[in-house]
Design an enzyme around this catalytic site. Sequence first.
Site, PDB file in Angstrom:
ATOM      1  N   GLN A 166       2.504  -6.285  -2.681  1.00  0.00           N
ATOM      2  CA  GLN A 166       2.737  -6.276  -1.352  1.00  0.00           C
ATOM      3  C   GLN A 166       4.209  -5.518  -1.191  1.00  0.00           C
ATOM      4  O   GLN A 166       4.390  -4.675  -1.897  1.00  0.00           O
ATOM      5  CB  GLN A 166       2.877  -7.739  -0.803  1.00  0.00           C
ATOM      6  CG  GLN A 166       1.637  -8.470  -0.760  1.00  0.00           C
ATOM      7  CD  GLN A 166       1.306  -9.118  -1.890  1.00  0.00           C
ATOM      8  OE1 GLN A 166       1.895  -9.813  -2.532  1.00  0.00           O
ATOM      9  NE2 GLN A 166      -0.044  -8.943  -2.392  1.00  0.00           N
TER      10      GLN A 166
ATOM     11  N   LYS B  68       2.117   1.617  -4.956  1.00  0.00           N
ATOM     12  CA  LYS B  68       2.888   1.248  -6.380  1.00  0.00           C
ATOM     13  C   LYS B  68       2.049   1.247  -7.484  1.00  0.00           C
ATOM     14  O   LYS B  68       2.488   1.700  -8.735  1.00  0.00           O
ATOM     15  CB  LYS B  68       3.188  -0.179  -6.016  1.00  0.00           C
ATOM     16  CG  LYS B  68       4.206  -0.536  -4.789  1.00  0.00           C
ATOM     17  CD  LYS B  68       4.466  -2.168  -4.972  1.00  0.00           C
ATOM     18  CE  LYS B  68       3.304  -3.020  -4.358  1.00  0.00           C
ATOM     19  NZ  LYS B  68       2.852  -2.483  -3.065  1.00  0.00           N
TER      20      LYS B  68
ATOM     21  N   ASP C  51       0.774  -1.062  -0.140  1.00  0.00           N
ATOM     22  CA  ASP C  51      -0.086   0.119  -0.098  1.00  0.00           C
ATOM     23  C   ASP C  51       0.728   1.163  -0.007  1.00  0.00           C
ATOM     24  O   ASP C  51       0.530   2.230   0.711  1.00  0.00           O
ATOM     25  CB  ASP C  51      -1.129  -0.051   1.175  1.00  0.00           C
ATOM     26  CG  ASP C  51      -1.788  -1.262   1.008  1.00  0.00           C
ATOM     27  OD1 ASP C  51      -2.284  -1.931  -0.210  1.00  0.00           O
ATOM     28  OD2 ASP C  51      -2.311  -1.679   2.195  1.00  0.00           O
TER      29      ASP C  51
ATOM     30  N   GLY D 130      -4.363  -5.404  -4.487  1.00  0.00           N
ATOM     31  CA  GLY D 130      -5.549  -4.863  -4.924  1.00  0.00           C
ATOM     32  C   GLY D 130      -5.119  -3.430  -5.524  1.00  0.00           C
ATOM     33  O   GLY D 130      -4.347  -2.510  -5.053  1.00  0.00           O
ATOM     34  N   HIS D 131      -5.598  -3.028  -6.795  1.00  0.00           N
ATOM     35  CA  HIS D 131      -5.209  -1.827  -7.319  1.00  0.00           C
ATOM     36  C   HIS D 131      -6.234  -1.239  -8.094  1.00  0.00           C
ATOM     37  O   HIS D 131      -7.171  -2.123  -8.639  1.00  0.00           O
ATOM     38  CB  HIS D 131      -3.724  -1.946  -8.221  1.00  0.00           C
ATOM     39  CG  HIS D 131      -3.842  -3.072  -8.958  1.00  0.00           C
ATOM     40  ND1 HIS D 131      -3.370  -4.258  -8.575  1.00  0.00           N
ATOM     41  CD2 HIS D 131      -4.197  -3.303 -10.237  1.00  0.00           C
ATOM     42  CE1 HIS D 131      -3.063  -5.223  -9.602  1.00  0.00           C
ATOM     43  NE2 HIS D 131      -3.647  -4.686 -10.665  1.00  0.00           N
TER      44      HIS D 131
HETATM   45  P1  IMP Z   1      -1.898 -13.023   2.492  1.00  0.00           P
HETATM   46  O1  IMP Z   1      -1.075 -12.569   1.433  1.00  0.00           O
HETATM   47  O2  IMP Z   1      -3.453 -12.841   2.102  1.00  0.00           O
HETATM   48  O3  IMP Z   1      -1.402 -14.373   3.194  1.00  0.00           O
HETATM   49  O4  IMP Z   1      -1.770 -12.121   4.032  1.00  0.00           O
HETATM   50  C1  IMP Z   1      -0.570 -12.071   4.489  1.00  0.00           C
HETATM   51  C2  IMP Z   1      -0.104 -10.645   5.044  1.00  0.00           C
HETATM   52  O5  IMP Z   1       0.088  -9.707   4.157  1.00  0.00           O
HETATM   53  C3  IMP Z   1      -1.380 -10.007   5.845  1.00  0.00           C
HETATM   54  O6  IMP Z   1      -0.907  -9.152   6.666  1.00  0.00           O
HETATM   55  C4  IMP Z   1      -2.050  -9.021   4.772  1.00  0.00           C
HETATM   56  O7  IMP Z   1      -2.629  -7.788   5.386  1.00  0.00           O
HETATM   57  C5  IMP Z   1      -0.711  -8.610   3.893  1.00  0.00           C
HETATM   58  N1  IMP Z   1      -1.142  -8.359   2.438  1.00  0.00           N
HETATM   59  C6  IMP Z   1      -1.204  -9.163   1.794  1.00  0.00           C
HETATM   60  N2  IMP Z   1      -1.492  -8.483   0.368  1.00  0.00           N
HETATM   61  C7  IMP Z   1      -1.284  -7.092   0.689  1.00  0.00           C
HETATM   62  C8  IMP Z   1      -1.495  -5.763  -0.176  1.00  0.00           C
HETATM   63  O8  IMP Z   1      -1.886  -5.809  -1.264  1.00  0.00           O
HETATM   64  N3  IMP Z   1      -1.022  -4.757   0.438  1.00  0.00           N
HETATM   65  C9  IMP Z   1      -0.972  -4.600   1.904  1.00  0.00           C
HETATM   66  N4  IMP Z   1      -0.799  -6.104   2.591  1.00  0.00           N
HETATM   67  C10 IMP Z   1      -1.015  -6.935   2.156  1.00  0.00           C
HETATM   68 MG    MG Z   2      -2.673  -2.508  -2.755  1.00  0.00          MG
END
Ligand code: IMP
Ligand code: MG
Length: 464
Positions: free
Chosen positions: A239, A15, A12, A39-40
């Site tokens: 991420q 990017k 977040d 998510g974008h």
């Molecule tokens: P997972 O990727 O769903 O397994 O989540 C693992 C961790 O990564 C959690 O703390 C999520 O909030 C974080 N996370 C996963 N994708 C994103 C993203 O696109 N932006 C911010 N945090 C993310």
């Molecule tokens: Mg994002």
Amino acid sequence: MTVTIVGSQLGDEGKGGVVDLYGDAADVIARYQGGDNAGHTVVEDGTKYKLSLVPSGAVRGKVGVLGNGCVVNPKTLFEEIDTLREKGLDPDVRVARRAHVILPYHRVLDNIEEDVKSDTDIKVGTTGRGIGPTYEDKAGRRGIRVGDLLDPEVLRKRLEYVVPQKRALIEDVYKVSLADVDDVIGGVDVHDAFDVSALFEQYRRFGERLDEEGMTVAAGDFLAETIDEGGEVMFEGAQGTSIDIDHGNYPYVTSSNPTAGGAAVGTGLGPTTVGRGEVVGIVKAYLSRVGSGPFPTELGDVDEQIEGSGEGKEYELATYIRDEGGEYGTVTGRPRRVGWLDMPMLRHAERANGFTGLAINHIDVLAGLDEVKVGHTYTLDGEVLDTVPATTERWEQCEPNLKTFEGWDDVDWDVVAEEGYEAVPENAKTYLGYISDELDTPVYAIGVGPGRDETVVRENPFEN
Ligand code: IMP
Ligand code: MG
């Protein structure tokens, strides 16, 4: 050449905007890790597109590639493609045959495991999309790959091996009786999720569609060909570095490598190819965080914000930054934790990724504050650290040593974006200069607002 875009903090960082901006010069935009946990939002001709899997460039006529390092939920993929088509677009998305497939049981297990952990401090707060369980199966050599969907015999064989294990896991380990459970967990039908025939039929059809639409590729070959023919390739990291499974605050991490090395492993190109290009670190000018994990520069207590019981300077600052930055969950509306920029975290990111340039976003959010602080170093057990400890427990014990900068005024940021770097307020330039010096990396771009045009571009890495 290649340009790799990496989140330097916790995800977040903004990017998407940078990918969007620099991606104009690219022919192919490839993701190398993660799945529909990202998510974008892309705005094109006034229409907003919310995407989680399809690379944003595919909305703008680029070829989007999901590399072998990604985990692909075909259902999400086709839903996104169909939505884009309904809006009159024709996205060109290619999927690596070596990429692993997220199956419904992965989603169910992700949600059940988080539920089991929910009363403990080891709950990660995952996105519930089945990301972790899919990477587990990849490493455990029981995964199903995109290429397997195109070969019904192989698909059935793999499902027959793995599904009974998943059944045993859910029933014997998690003590969830498939006969009694709610019908839907994590958005999927639980009964079909553990049924070989149902899975086989559904996923064989996904394979047929991938095949009919000519969507699968050997990602490395495809990208190497693009580069050989003089094409420009952008690698879009999802991420961020501090939630990288190796370099992040384990166990509060995602299960892949968002760091730049992932761009090589996750696409099938050599590290020299990635390294000959540019690696741009995306930095948010302050820090925000969802859920658990160390946060030495945190301001205020997010629970007080939720209860409305907070008071005092830190609380006010946190509320100001949170409101200005819109730091509330997009789905839940829950306030995010916020705090000052953390330099040890960024030094760690700079080393792990080898940034050649930085894009620093959201300096407009901090505008209007009297003083802006950064965590310059940490103190841990009487020792000063300029980067982060390797264990999350030690990291949590770090006290930040803050450095104070004079604040900058809230100006008309659209004008700044138009006039360029000269128009950036002096005190903000000092702040940006500090970050650049500490990381020994030039600032390529400065985000001054949420819109695509609200960026001050100093360099375009594709032109270097
Ligand atoms: P997972 O990727 O769903 O397994 O989540 C693992 C961790 O990564 C959690 O703390 C999520 O909030 C974080 N996370 C996963 N994708 C994103 C993203 O696109 N932006 C911010 N945090 C993310
Ligand atoms: Mg994002």
